[in-house]
Motif scaffolding. Structure first.
Motif, mmCIF file in Angstrom:
data_model
loop_
_atom_site.group_PDB
_atom_site.id
_atom_site.type_symbol
_atom_site.label_atom_id
_atom_site.label_comp_id
_atom_site.label_asym_id
_atom_site.label_seq_id
_atom_site.Cartn_x
_atom_site.Cartn_y
_atom_site.Cartn_z
ATOM 1 N N UNK A 7 0.780 -1.238 0.000
ATOM 2 C CA UNK A 7 0.000 0.000 0.000
ATOM 3 C C UNK A 7 0.806 1.280 0.000
ATOM 4 N N UNK A 8 2.107 1.203 0.269
ATOM 5 C CA UNK A 8 2.944 2.408 0.212
ATOM 6 C C UNK A 8 3.804 2.442 -1.046
ATOM 7 N N UNK A 9 3.686 1.435 -1.899
ATOM 8 C CA UNK A 9 4.477 1.392 -3.119
ATOM 9 C C UNK A 9 3.885 2.245 -4.227
ATOM 10 N N UNK A 10 4.593 2.298 -5.352
ATOM 11 C CA UNK A 10 4.203 3.130 -6.483
ATOM 12 C C UNK A 10 2.814 2.777 -6.999
ATOM 13 N N UNK A 11 2.563 1.485 -7.220
ATOM 14 C CA UNK A 11 1.264 1.052 -7.739
ATOM 15 C C UNK A 11 0.244 0.912 -6.612
ATOM 16 N N UNK A 12 0.635 0.279 -5.517
ATOM 17 C CA UNK A 12 -0.299 0.048 -4.423
ATOM 18 C C UNK A 12 -0.894 1.316 -3.850
ATOM 19 N N UNK A 60 -6.702 -10.398 6.813
ATOM 20 C CA UNK A 60 -7.653 -11.038 5.907
ATOM 21 C C UNK A 60 -9.065 -11.127 6.478
ATOM 22 N N UNK A 61 -9.240 -10.760 7.723
ATOM 23 C CA UNK A 61 -10.569 -10.845 8.337
ATOM 24 C C UNK A 61 -11.581 -9.969 7.596
ATOM 25 N N UNK A 62 -12.629 -10.580 7.111
ATOM 26 C CA UNK A 62 -13.694 -9.851 6.428
ATOM 27 C C UNK A 62 -13.390 -9.449 5.003
ATOM 28 N N UNK A 63 -12.268 -9.910 4.441
ATOM 29 C CA UNK A 63 -11.848 -9.504 3.099
ATOM 30 C C UNK A 63 -12.526 -10.383 2.042
ATOM 31 N N UNK A 64 -13.089 -9.730 1.021
ATOM 32 C CA UNK A 64 -13.702 -10.460 -0.093
ATOM 33 C C UNK A 64 -12.851 -10.395 -1.362
ATOM 34 N N UNK A 65 -12.046 -9.325 -1.508
ATOM 35 C CA UNK A 65 -11.186 -9.166 -2.687
ATOM 36 C C UNK A 65 -9.828 -8.642 -2.237
ATOM 37 N N UNK A 66 -8.791 -9.149 -2.885
ATOM 38 C CA UNK A 66 -7.422 -8.787 -2.523
ATOM 39 C C UNK A 66 -6.670 -8.355 -3.770
ATOM 40 N N UNK A 67 -6.014 -7.205 -3.704
ATOM 41 C CA UNK A 67 -5.157 -6.725 -4.794
ATOM 42 C C UNK A 67 -3.728 -6.813 -4.301
ATOM 43 N N UNK A 68 -2.937 -7.673 -4.932
ATOM 44 C CA UNK A 68 -1.578 -7.921 -4.454
ATOM 45 C C UNK A 68 -0.565 -7.157 -5.304
ATOM 46 N N UNK A 69 -0.042 -6.062 -4.711
ATOM 47 C CA UNK A 69 0.946 -5.227 -5.393
ATOM 48 C C UNK A 69 2.338 -5.369 -4.784
ATOM 49 N N UNK A 70 2.434 -5.923 -3.584
ATOM 50 C CA UNK A 70 3.724 -6.027 -2.903
ATOM 51 C C UNK A 70 4.631 -7.016 -3.630
ATOM 52 N N UNK A 71 5.924 -6.706 -3.695
ATOM 53 C CA UNK A 71 6.873 -7.586 -4.375
ATOM 54 C C UNK A 71 8.299 -7.118 -4.116
ATOM 55 N N UNK A 168 1.620 -5.677 -16.551
ATOM 56 C CA UNK A 168 1.951 -4.393 -17.185
ATOM 57 C C UNK A 168 3.358 -4.391 -17.751
ATOM 58 N N UNK A 169 3.618 -3.557 -18.752
ATOM 59 C CA UNK A 169 4.997 -3.254 -19.152
ATOM 60 C C UNK A 169 5.502 -2.130 -18.242
ATOM 61 N N UNK A 170 6.448 -1.336 -18.696
ATOM 62 C CA UNK A 170 6.961 -0.237 -17.883
ATOM 63 C C UNK A 170 5.819 0.712 -17.514
ATOM 64 N N UNK A 171 5.727 1.028 -16.219
ATOM 65 C CA UNK A 171 4.669 1.897 -15.704
ATOM 66 C C UNK A 171 5.275 3.267 -15.400
ATOM 67 N N UNK A 172 4.597 4.327 -15.829
ATOM 68 C CA UNK A 172 5.090 5.673 -15.551
ATOM 69 C C UNK A 172 3.976 6.506 -14.937
ATOM 70 N N UNK A 173 4.367 7.501 -14.168
ATOM 71 C CA UNK A 173 3.393 8.381 -13.525
ATOM 72 C C UNK A 173 4.095 9.276 -12.537
ATOM 73 N N UNK A 174 3.348 10.092 -11.858
ATOM 74 C CA UNK A 174 3.911 11.004 -10.878
ATOM 75 C C UNK A 174 4.639 10.224 -9.790
ATOM 76 N N UNK A 175 5.886 10.598 -9.544
ATOM 77 C CA UNK A 175 6.681 9.925 -8.528
ATOM 78 C C UNK A 175 7.400 8.693 -9.027
ATOM 79 N N UNK A 176 7.345 8.408 -10.344
ATOM 80 C CA UNK A 176 8.026 7.230 -10.870
ATOM 81 C C UNK A 176 9.528 7.342 -10.636
ATOM 82 N N UNK A 177 10.148 6.179 -10.440
ATOM 83 C CA UNK A 177 11.589 6.138 -10.221
ATOM 84 C C UNK A 177 12.225 5.264 -11.288
#
Length: 314
Positions: A7-12, A60-71, A168-177
């Motif tokens: 959740x603190x990453x570029x995409x998350x 995970x308590x009460x979660x119905x959908x999960x988006x996994x961006x961490x890596x 995705x291929x290369x992702x760009x946006x505000x704050x990209x590194x």
């Protein structure tokens, strides 16, 4: 409840911001440490590192959908003694431990943000990768993402959890590194020998990627599918830099000369990324989901430049 990892990453962080903007509730962010910043209104839970023994039960308590961006992300200057084992430890073992616990907790849908390196490193001109191509990863990062996808599909088949994979291929946006930020920095500061590159490169604006991820959380036709994503256009490196607004700073040096010179300096891989082609075909994404990139490439580049050049040049 939607849970977003990384959740603190570029995409998350962008996924969380979009969900908050849309008024989606409840949403929870899984973060590494208590000091992590997330948007107001988002529930935060500290889980620590993404590892094989991480306890995800509270998250995970009460979660119905999960988006996994961490890596563990790809880096050109990776200093690990055994990069593949390090990538596997986080991207395969850690992710699959999360997925197993998610299935056991009754999570209905798992959206996994993978990467185009699962398909390979380069394409021939006008022969783009498709979502249904046989995987052909070259480096350790791509191999780890491929193995993670394979593990997820196997889990889905035996558990019934709905898995959706986005590459995705290369992702760009505000704050990209990383590479994209370096390109913008070089172009802002000096002249580049990249005025005669005739390759084709698919990229995706951060907002476009996030829009597809959010679509995959909800869309019934996304279940069990792998989707490629891009802005829908494949500019050359030269065209991309011209769109950034500094065409006068591009010198037309032939790609073969650039590659040869870079090889002498031990930078052949960098030259291949700048001069080679990597195209993705998003026809399946458009057809099954009715998805259209909300931002044009020019709009995406303008948003990226407003944040990235300022942050890079201070």
């Amino acid at each position: 409840m939607i849970l977003v990892t990384g959740g603190t990453g570029f995409v998350g962080s962008a996924v969380l911001a979009r969900l908050a903007e849309d008024g989606v509730t409840p949403v929870r962010a899984a973060v590494r440490s208590a000091g992590s910043h997330i948007p107001p209104g988002i529930d935060k839970i500290v889980v620590g590192a993404l590892a094989h023994n991480t306890d995800w039960r509270a998250a995970l308590t009460g979660v119905s959908a999960l988006v996994h961006c961490a890596a563990r992300v790809h880096a050109m200057d990776d200093s690990a003694a055994n990069p593949l084992e390090e990538f596997r430890r986080v991207n395969v073992q850690g992710m699959l431990a999360l997925a197993e616990q998610a299935a056991a907790a009754g999570v209905r849908r798992f959206v996994f943000v993978s990467f185009i390196k699962v398909n390979g490193e380069m394409t021939a001109a006008d022969k783009p990768f498709t979502a249904d191509d046989a995987p052909a990863p070259v480096d350790a990062y791509g191999v780890s993402k491929m193995e993670a996808e394979q593990g997820l599909r196997a889990l889905a088949s035996r558990s019934g959890m709905q898995v959706v994979i986005v590459r995705p291929p290369l992702v760009y946006g505000k704050g990209v590194k990383a590479n994209f930020a370096a390109l913008m920095h070089w172009l802002a500061r000096g002249t580049l020998p990249l005025g005669a590159i005739h390759n084709r490169r698919s990229l995706v604006a951060l907002d476009n990627l996030v829009d597809l991820i959010v679509t995959c959380v909800r869309h019934p036709q996304a279940v069990g599918q792998t989707f490629l994503v891009s802005d829908g256009q494949d500019p050359s490196t030269t065209e991309l830099l011209q769109r950034m607004g500094r065409p006068a700073r591009l010198i037309p040096v032939p790609a073969a000369c650039l590659t040869f010179g870079a090889s002498l300096l031990g930078k052949r891989a960098v030259a291949q990324r700048l001069c080679g082609s990597l195209q993705v075909d998003i026809d399946k994404t458009r057809r099954l989901l009715g998805w259209i990139p909300p931002l044009t490439p020019d709009q995406g580049l303008q948003k990226a430049a407003k944040g990235t050049v300022r942050e890079t040049c201070v």
